[in-house]
Design a protein around this motif. Structure first.
Motif, PDB file in Angstrom:
ATOM      1  N   HIS A 114       0.843  -1.190   0.000  1.00 15.81           N
ATOM      2  CA  HIS A 114       0.000   0.000   0.000  1.00 15.81           C
ATOM      3  C   HIS A 114       0.880   1.242   0.000  1.00 15.81           C
ATOM      4  O   HIS A 114       1.895   1.296   0.709  1.00 15.81           O
ATOM      5  CB  HIS A 114      -0.912   0.033   1.223  1.00 15.81           C
ATOM      6  CG  HIS A 114      -1.955  -1.029   1.211  1.00 15.81           C
ATOM      7  ND1 HIS A 114      -2.669  -1.380   2.338  1.00 15.81           N
ATOM      8  CD2 HIS A 114      -2.402  -1.836   0.220  1.00 15.81           C
ATOM      9  CE1 HIS A 114      -3.519  -2.361   2.032  1.00 15.81           C
ATOM     10  NE2 HIS A 114      -3.366  -2.638   0.758  1.00 15.81           N
ATOM     11  N   PHE A 127      -3.894   7.101  -3.176  1.00 15.86           N
ATOM     12  CA  PHE A 127      -3.363   5.826  -2.691  1.00 15.86           C
ATOM     13  C   PHE A 127      -3.384   4.809  -3.822  1.00 15.86           C
ATOM     14  O   PHE A 127      -4.081   4.953  -4.826  1.00 15.86           O
ATOM     15  CB  PHE A 127      -4.163   5.317  -1.490  1.00 15.86           C
ATOM     16  CG  PHE A 127      -5.626   5.088  -1.758  1.00 15.86           C
ATOM     17  CD1 PHE A 127      -6.091   3.855  -2.209  1.00 15.86           C
ATOM     18  CD2 PHE A 127      -6.548   6.112  -1.571  1.00 15.86           C
ATOM     19  CE1 PHE A 127      -7.439   3.648  -2.463  1.00 15.86           C
ATOM     20  CE2 PHE A 127      -7.896   5.916  -1.820  1.00 15.86           C
ATOM     21  CZ  PHE A 127      -8.344   4.678  -2.267  1.00 15.86           C
ATOM     22  N   GLU A 129      -2.279   0.287  -4.549  1.00 14.64           N
ATOM     23  CA  GLU A 129      -1.846  -0.988  -3.981  1.00 14.64           C
ATOM     24  C   GLU A 129      -1.310  -1.880  -5.087  1.00 14.64           C
ATOM     25  O   GLU A 129      -1.644  -1.718  -6.267  1.00 14.64           O
ATOM     26  CB  GLU A 129      -2.968  -1.687  -3.227  1.00 14.64           C
ATOM     27  CG  GLU A 129      -4.052  -2.292  -4.086  1.00 14.64           C
ATOM     28  CD  GLU A 129      -5.089  -3.042  -3.256  1.00 14.64           C
ATOM     29  OE1 GLU A 129      -6.192  -3.238  -3.782  1.00 14.64           O
ATOM     30  OE2 GLU A 129      -4.808  -3.426  -2.103  1.00 14.64           O
ATOM     31  N   LEU A 347      -8.087   4.284   3.093  1.00 13.84           N
ATOM     32  CA  LEU A 347      -7.569   3.468   2.007  1.00 13.84           C
ATOM     33  C   LEU A 347      -8.625   2.444   1.628  1.00 13.84           C
ATOM     34  O   LEU A 347      -8.930   1.534   2.402  1.00 13.84           O
ATOM     35  CB  LEU A 347      -6.270   2.757   2.405  1.00 13.84           C
ATOM     36  CG  LEU A 347      -5.030   3.661   2.419  1.00 13.84           C
ATOM     37  CD1 LEU A 347      -4.826   4.258   3.804  1.00 13.84           C
ATOM     38  CD2 LEU A 347      -3.800   2.884   1.980  1.00 13.84           C
ATOM     39  N   THR A 349      -8.556  -0.019  -0.410  1.00 12.25           N
ATOM     40  CA  THR A 349      -7.818  -1.058  -1.108  1.00 12.25           C
ATOM     41  C   THR A 349      -8.557  -2.370  -0.908  1.00 12.25           C
ATOM     42  O   THR A 349      -9.717  -2.377  -0.492  1.00 12.25           O
ATOM     43  CB  THR A 349      -6.387  -1.115  -0.554  1.00 12.25           C
ATOM     44  OG1 THR A 349      -6.452  -1.110   0.881  1.00 12.25           O
ATOM     45  CG2 THR A 349      -5.590   0.099  -1.008  1.00 12.25           C
TER      46      THR A 349
END
Length: 389
Positions: A114, A127, A129, A347, A349
């Motif tokens: 991340h 952000f 990943e 985040l 993700t």
């Protein structure tokens, strides 16, 4: 709570064939779910005592099921623009040994990374990943000279001290779709062991623990770029290192982690583990570090007052996170306010959690900066307005 291996197993089905692993479908899990019990046979467990040695312990510990290299930092440009960053490389094993396959792709290791940058002046939080298998040099780590990598994302020893003795400077290079960081972290304070000599008990059962140390203050310089804008920056970073086979126990839903760097040179780590009813688990703890980096006498977590004051609800996930906290510590004259530099630092993700830059204030005055991580809110149906004492 039990660790969900489905996404890891799906990636490892690709171990004997080519192609870059994609993020698994159906995200929105929680980091805490990755640290439950699950199968432990054949893996080392975090129990008893061990002697930490540096720099070797900066490197990998493949006998354990999972570990991570976790860097966060607060930076400032030459023009005074505030920026924060996070990069984390997670190593996960789905079996104690690699599969007995006649393939260079075969591995028992999957890596997840991340990367995030906070730009409060621009109101931006970006952000990204990555996933990769631990084969064919796609992802991995070594102790000497230290390096950990996931595809083009690299964290490695560089320059003076990059050999086999002494704390190395770290070089971090990573890029998302429209942002990147290139940072050098100089040696700062020495490693600090958390818990009982580095044994950080997370759940009530023996072995539901991790080996845990931090490098709490690393002078940092380099470059940060977002969507065509670039800044030369300086500041301070924090490295968290943990490895374990299982950590959280049944009924533990997540945690609130504070890494605070104070203007007077002291550092404070607080790790509050939350149980299903919202109360703090007995395994919650805190570590004071003085201006020279020495760990101060044990800080009794039950003497800490930690209470959420203000919240932010994610429009994407609906999770409601405390983004301002009241923190009262024994020996301090004033209660502190720990407040996010901007609320939106979630985040989204494959696992969903909040990780972001914060300011620390006392009696209205700025006394420090830090990072806050909150897990278990995205999947929890519990009332997040509870007190976290």
């Amino acid at each position: 709570m039990r660790m969900r291996f489905g996404w890891i197993a799906a990636l490892l089905l690709l171990a004997a064939c080519g192609g870059e692993p994609e993020a698994p479908a159906g995200g929105g899990g929680d980091v805490g779910e990755l640290l439950g019990g699950g199968e432990t046979a054949g893996y080392a467990r975090a129990t008893g005592e061990r002697a930490f040695t540096f720099p070797p312990d900066h490197g990998p510990h493949p006998d354990y099921r999972q570990e991570w290299w976790y860097f966060t930092g607060n930076l400032e440009s030459e023009q005074g623009r505030r920026l924060g960053y996070q990069i984390t490389l997670f190593r996960n094993a789905v079996a104690p040994e690699a599969p007995d396959l006649d393939s260079a792709w075969a591995t028992n290791q999957v890596w997840m990374g991340h990367l995030a940058v906070t730009d409060p002046e621009g109101g931006r939080f970006v952000f990204d990943e990555r996933f990769a298998r631990g084969a064919l040099d796609q992802a991995g780590a070594r102790a000497a000279p230290f390096a950990a990598w996931l595809g083009p994302w690299r964290i490695e020893a560089a320059g003076e001290g990059a050999g086999e003795s002494g704390p190395p400077p770290f070089r971090i290079r990573a890029a998302g779709e429209d942002f990147r960081i290139d940072l050098t972290l100089e040696p700062g304070k020495p490693p600090v062991l958390h818990g009982d000599g580095g044994l950080s008990q997370k759940g009530p059962e023996a072995g539901n623990a991790s080996w845990y140390y931090s490098l709490p203050r690393l002078p940092t310089r380099g470059q940060v770029a977002i969507r065509g804008e670039q800044w030369s920056v300086t500041g301070a970073s924090w490295l968290d290192r943990e490895w374990s086979t299982s950590a959280l126990g049944e009924g533990q839903t997540g945690w609130d982690w504070f890494a605070l760097q104070l203007a007077d040179g002291r550092d404070l780590m607080i790790y509050q583990i939350r149980e299903a009813g919202g109360e703090s688990a007995p395994q919650s703890y805190a570590t004071w570090m003085d201006a020279e980096g020495e760990r101060e006498p044990a800080l009794d977590f039950t003497a800490i007052e930690l209470e959420p004051v203000a919240y932010w609800q994610s429009p994407e996930t609906g999770a409601r996170y405390p983004v301002e906290w009241r923190l009262a510590l024994p020996g301090e004259n004033e209660a502190w306010t720990v407040r996010a530099v901007q609320p939106a630092q979630e985040l989204r993700t494959f696992v969903t959690y909040w990780e972001g830059a914060v300011d620390v204030r006392a009696a209205g005055e700025a006394i420090g900066r830090g990072y806050l991580e909150m897990t278990g809110y995205a999947d929890s149906s519990a009332d997040s307005s509870r007190s976290s004492r």
